[in-house]
Motif scaffolding. Structure first.
Motif, PDB file in Angstrom:
ATOM      1  N   GLU A 123      39.933  37.324  40.475  1.00 34.69           N
ATOM      2  CA  GLU A 123      41.326  37.050  40.815  1.00 34.69           C
ATOM      3  C   GLU A 123      41.715  37.874  42.036  1.00 34.69           C
ATOM      4  O   GLU A 123      41.165  38.951  42.270  1.00 34.69           O
ATOM      5  CB  GLU A 123      42.270  37.385  39.657  1.00 34.69           C
ATOM      6  CG  GLU A 123      42.361  36.300  38.597  1.00 34.69           C
ATOM      7  CD  GLU A 123      41.091  36.180  37.774  1.00 34.69           C
ATOM      8  OE1 GLU A 123      40.682  35.032  37.488  1.00 34.69           O
ATOM      9  OE2 GLU A 123      40.477  37.204  37.437  1.00 34.69           O
ATOM     10  N   VAL A 125      45.312  39.323  44.039  1.00 34.03           N
ATOM     11  CA  VAL A 125      46.756  39.525  43.946  1.00 34.03           C
ATOM     12  C   VAL A 125      47.352  39.483  45.354  1.00 34.03           C
ATOM     13  O   VAL A 125      46.922  40.216  46.246  1.00 34.03           O
ATOM     14  CB  VAL A 125      47.091  40.859  43.264  1.00 34.03           C
ATOM     15  CG1 VAL A 125      48.601  41.079  43.225  1.00 34.03           C
ATOM     16  CG2 VAL A 125      46.510  40.883  41.846  1.00 34.03           C
ATOM     17  N   ALA A 130      49.228  36.584  41.272  1.00 37.31           N
ATOM     18  CA  ALA A 130      47.778  36.511  41.112  1.00 37.31           C
ATOM     19  C   ALA A 130      47.311  35.070  41.191  1.00 37.31           C
ATOM     20  O   ALA A 130      47.966  34.154  40.695  1.00 37.31           O
ATOM     21  CB  ALA A 130      47.366  37.129  39.778  1.00 37.31           C
ATOM     22  N   THR A 156      40.341  41.648  33.875  1.00 41.99           N
ATOM     23  CA  THR A 156      41.489  40.778  34.166  1.00 41.99           C
ATOM     24  C   THR A 156      42.030  40.075  32.920  1.00 41.99           C
ATOM     25  O   THR A 156      43.086  39.428  33.004  1.00 41.99           O
ATOM     26  CB  THR A 156      41.124  39.702  35.197  1.00 41.99           C
ATOM     27  OG1 THR A 156      40.114  38.849  34.657  1.00 41.99           O
ATOM     28  CG2 THR A 156      40.642  40.326  36.482  1.00 41.99           C
ATOM     29  N   HIS A 189      52.597  41.460  39.624  1.00 39.16           N
ATOM     30  CA  HIS A 189      51.951  40.221  39.214  1.00 39.16           C
ATOM     31  C   HIS A 189      51.814  40.205  37.696  1.00 39.16           C
ATOM     32  O   HIS A 189      51.917  41.240  37.035  1.00 39.16           O
ATOM     33  CB  HIS A 189      50.573  40.076  39.861  1.00 39.16           C
ATOM     34  CG  HIS A 189      49.611  41.150  39.474  1.00 39.16           C
ATOM     35  ND1 HIS A 189      49.627  42.408  40.038  1.00 39.16           N
ATOM     36  CD2 HIS A 189      48.589  41.173  38.560  1.00 39.16           C
ATOM     37  CE1 HIS A 189      48.663  43.141  39.519  1.00 39.16           C
ATOM     38  NE2 HIS A 189      48.034  42.436  38.606  1.00 39.16           N
TER      39      HIS A 189
END
Length: 246
Positions: A123, A125, A130, A156, A189
């Motif tokens: 992922e 940000v 995100a 995550t 996020h």
């Protein structure tokens, strides 16, 4: 070899027990735990006691590092609660855990990214929140990873399977015990699994290829949420019963 891969239990004893029961039915050869074991406002000592009886291959995550390296007064709320609940024997056990491990040739288990236990691998940000990382972003974070075919990562809390451009299969099993959380580095996020289930992965090599099954296990998340509320964590309680931050 058939692996069960778990991560991010965060002291959620109920979710952990449900996943262990499900794993028992899967006839696995080894359980690999990718860290972030106890911090989270639930039952860290009880969960640690259970983990210490098992023959799992366990690595430390960023929360274990923080518990071991930082004074209690400087810790965030989840780590501080765990630090106040754990005995020295628990901390001694955490100190024995490696940062990475190779469960079998060609396989590497890490917590975050190969560069940092705080970095998201799959992922990215941005100021907008995100999103899934691009192939180029993943490749940059995997620089210098070496000759492997399977990379196991957590951190995550999102269950994902990604084939990198290098040919390495990346598996994040999701979180056993905390399906949603919010962060503020480098920008605010939210990470949300979207349901309360406890997640893990089954990974098996068949004919030179990796087969992956992502599992979502029901458990008594209402009870777990009640423990979070009793410990002064209504934010965690909401995440546990909804899979969402807000």
């Amino acid at each position: 070899m058939r692996l069960a891969v778990i991560s991010d239990v965060h002291g959620n004893w109920d979710a952990f027990e449900a996943v262990l029961a499900d794993i028992d039915r899967q006839h696995v050869d080894l359980v690999v735990d990718l860290g972030d074991l106890l911090s989270g406002g639930l039952e860290p000592a009880r969960t640690a006691d259970r983990m210490m009886t098992l023959d799992h291959m366990v690595i430390r995550g960023n929360h274990e590092r923080q518990l071991l390296e930082s004074p209690c007064e400087s810790l965030g709320s989840s780590d501080r609660f765990a630090a106040q609940q754990l005995d020295q024997r628990h901390l001694d056990w955490l100190a024995t855990l490696p940062q990475t491990v190779a469960p079998m040739p060609g396989v590497l288990a890490i917590h975050g990214s190969p560069q940092s236990d705080l970095e998201y691998l799959l992922e990215t940000v941005t100021p907008s929140g995100a999103r899934a990382a691009t192939p180029d972003e993943i490749a940059q974070r995997m620089h210098g990873i070496g000759a492997i075919s399977l990379l196991l990562c957590g951190h995550t809390h999102l269950a994902r399977v990604v084939l990198a451009e290098s040919g390495v299969l990346i598996v994040n099993p999701g979180s056993v015990g905390w399906p949603a959380f919010s962060g503020d580095i480098p920008y605010p996020h939210a990470i949300e699994a979207g349901s309360p289930h406890a997640r893990y992965a089954l990974v098996e090599q068949t004919g030179g290829q990796w087969d992956v099954t992502l599992r979502a296990v029901s458990y008594d998340w209402e009870r777990a949420a009640g423990i979070a509320l009793a410990n002064g964590r209504p934010d965690v309680a909401h995440c546990l019963v909804s899979g969402h931050v807000g």
